[in-house]
Design a protein around this motif. Sequence first.
Motif, short mmCIF file in Angstrom:
data_model
loop_
_atom_site.label_atom_id
_atom_site.label_comp_id
_atom_site.label_asym_id
_atom_site.label_seq_id
_atom_site.Cartn_x
_atom_site.Cartn_y
_atom_site.Cartn_z
N ASP A 121 0.81 -1.22 0.00
CA ASP A 121 0.00 0.00 0.00
C ASP A 121 0.85 1.26 0.00
N SER A 122 2.07 1.16 0.52
CA SER A 122 2.96 2.32 0.56
C SER A 122 3.63 2.58 -0.79
N GLY A 123 3.58 1.58 -1.67
CA GLY A 123 4.24 1.72 -2.97
C GLY A 123 5.70 1.34 -2.96
N TYR A 124 6.20 0.79 -1.84
CA TYR A 124 7.60 0.39 -1.77
C TYR A 124 7.77 -1.04 -2.27
N GLU A 125 9.02 -1.38 -2.57
CA GLU A 125 9.37 -2.71 -3.04
C GLU A 125 10.16 -3.43 -1.95
N TRP A 126 10.51 -4.70 -2.23
CA TRP A 126 11.22 -5.50 -1.23
C TRP A 126 12.59 -4.92 -0.87
N ASP A 127 13.18 -4.16 -1.78
CA ASP A 127 14.52 -3.64 -1.52
C ASP A 127 14.51 -2.23 -0.94
N ASP A 128 13.37 -1.81 -0.39
CA ASP A 128 13.25 -0.46 0.18
C ASP A 128 13.30 -0.46 1.70
N PHE A 129 13.56 -1.60 2.33
CA PHE A 129 13.63 -1.66 3.79
C PHE A 129 14.44 -2.88 4.20
N PHE A 130 14.84 -2.92 5.47
CA PHE A 130 15.51 -4.10 6.01
C PHE A 130 15.11 -4.28 7.46
N ILE A 131 14.83 -5.54 7.84
CA ILE A 131 14.46 -5.90 9.21
C ILE A 131 15.54 -6.80 9.78
N PHE A 132 16.24 -6.33 10.81
CA PHE A 132 17.23 -7.12 11.54
C PHE A 132 16.56 -7.56 12.84
N GLY B 200 5.88 -12.88 -1.34
CA GLY B 200 7.31 -12.91 -1.61
C GLY B 200 8.03 -11.62 -1.26
N ILE B 201 7.36 -10.74 -0.54
CA ILE B 201 7.96 -9.46 -0.19
C ILE B 201 9.12 -9.64 0.79
N PHE B 202 8.94 -10.49 1.78
CA PHE B 202 9.94 -10.65 2.83
C PHE B 202 10.89 -11.79 2.46
N ARG B 203 12.20 -11.49 2.42
CA ARG B 203 13.20 -12.43 1.91
C ARG B 203 14.41 -12.48 2.84
N PHE B 204 14.73 -13.66 3.33
CA PHE B 204 15.91 -13.81 4.16
C PHE B 204 17.17 -13.48 3.38
N ALA B 205 18.06 -12.75 4.01
CA ALA B 205 19.36 -12.43 3.43
C ALA B 205 20.24 -11.85 4.52
N ASN B 206 21.54 -11.85 4.26
CA ASN B 206 22.47 -11.23 5.21
C ASN B 206 22.98 -9.89 4.71
N ASN B 207 22.32 -9.36 3.65
CA ASN B 207 22.70 -8.07 3.11
C ASN B 207 21.51 -7.47 2.37
N GLU B 208 21.57 -6.16 2.13
CA GLU B 208 20.45 -5.45 1.52
C GLU B 208 20.25 -5.77 0.05
N ALA B 209 21.31 -6.18 -0.63
CA ALA B 209 21.20 -6.42 -2.07
C ALA B 209 20.34 -7.65 -2.37
N ASP B 210 20.35 -8.62 -1.46
CA ASP B 210 19.69 -9.90 -1.73
C ASP B 210 18.37 -10.10 -1.00
N GLY B 211 18.07 -9.26 -0.03
CA GLY B 211 16.83 -9.45 0.72
C GLY B 211 16.60 -8.35 1.73
N ASN B 212 15.70 -8.61 2.67
CA ASN B 212 15.31 -7.56 3.61
C ASN B 212 14.98 -8.07 5.00
N LEU B 213 15.36 -9.31 5.30
CA LEU B 213 14.95 -9.92 6.56
C LEU B 213 16.06 -10.82 7.09
N SER B 214 16.38 -10.67 8.36
CA SER B 214 17.36 -11.57 8.98
C SER B 214 16.89 -11.93 10.38
#
Length: 356
Positions: free
Chosen positions: A273-284, A310-324
């Motif tokens: 609803d905000s218009g953002y994509e998966w690569d516009d935030f990160f949750i640690f 598929g918005i939330f994606r595990f990754a250890n960096n911002e380039a590959d995902g947004n959730l750790s």
Amino acid sequence: MRKTVFIVMAALLLLGMTACGNSMEQPPSQTENIEQEQTVTENTQTEADTVDDEQRNNLSGTIPDELEYIPDGYRSPSEHPGTLEKLIYQTWESFSYEDHAQELTKEAWVYLPYGYSEEQKYNVFYLSHGGWSNETSLMGTDEAPHSFKYVIDHAIEDGKIQPLIIVLPTYNNTSGEDSGNYSLALQLTDQFHNELLNDLVPAVESKYSTYAEDTSSDGLIASRDHRGFGGFSMGSVNTWCTFRYGLDYFRYFMPMSGGPAASVETYENAVMDSGYEWDDFFIFSASGTDDFAYSGFKNGIYALAEGDSGIFRFANNEADGNLSFLEREGYAHDGFASDEYTYNGLRFFWNGGDVS
């Protein structure tokens, strides 16, 4: 007696958050967790979505496989200490906020790194306290600093964390005891975004040197990449609420051992609803295996990654995902754990390629 009440209320908090935070009734086994993360990683790697070089090198670093212990000596004063300042600002009573019926004068504490200069721009991290607490609980005051203030001093001094501003607010409303009332605290954290976005953030970033060119909505939204929000326990619940309501203003989020207290679809919709994509935030996120909130919290994190969008994606960096999600064996629901998780999160946020 107060300790007994805290334990009972803490258990209720866990039950309430796990009931509405995710759909899995039992925590997954270690094997299931590995399979889940591998599946998410494989899905992420096969995505056609990419980010440009500027975004790929944006701001933050790489999350290690394990949490780093706070080094010996970091809980004692450093040679180059930052300072704590009291910030007084005006806001409105939470339940009647939209009517502006009752004006409140509130306080937040602001940590400024050693050598703070108006000539330099700083990232800003808003760190929320948990239950039975207030704005002085995490770092203390100028006259009585707590050990976590020393941890940040040392980490900046040693180049482990980039110099930044840390804001320590409170969601307490008309009483300093509000956070000790479980049901009231849940309501106040759900409403805190009104005060946060309209009053506190402008007050902070009009006084201190940040990346916001001005404190209009447009100015704050334009500088969201340089702003984060986190918290432990009820502060974590506050973080999830900030994600839902404040994604326009914050890029980074650090929930620890609390929530997520809404459905997966609620968080997915907050992004879409905000218009953002998966690569516009990160949750640690982080928790401990002996923490009463551990199972519900971990299940909720994995549920996000398994969402249909598929918005939330595990990754250890911002380039590959947004959730750790990182965990510490044997850690409980206490301030010692909270300090270590926060230290690790700030080792990641805004530390892309520049720190030791």
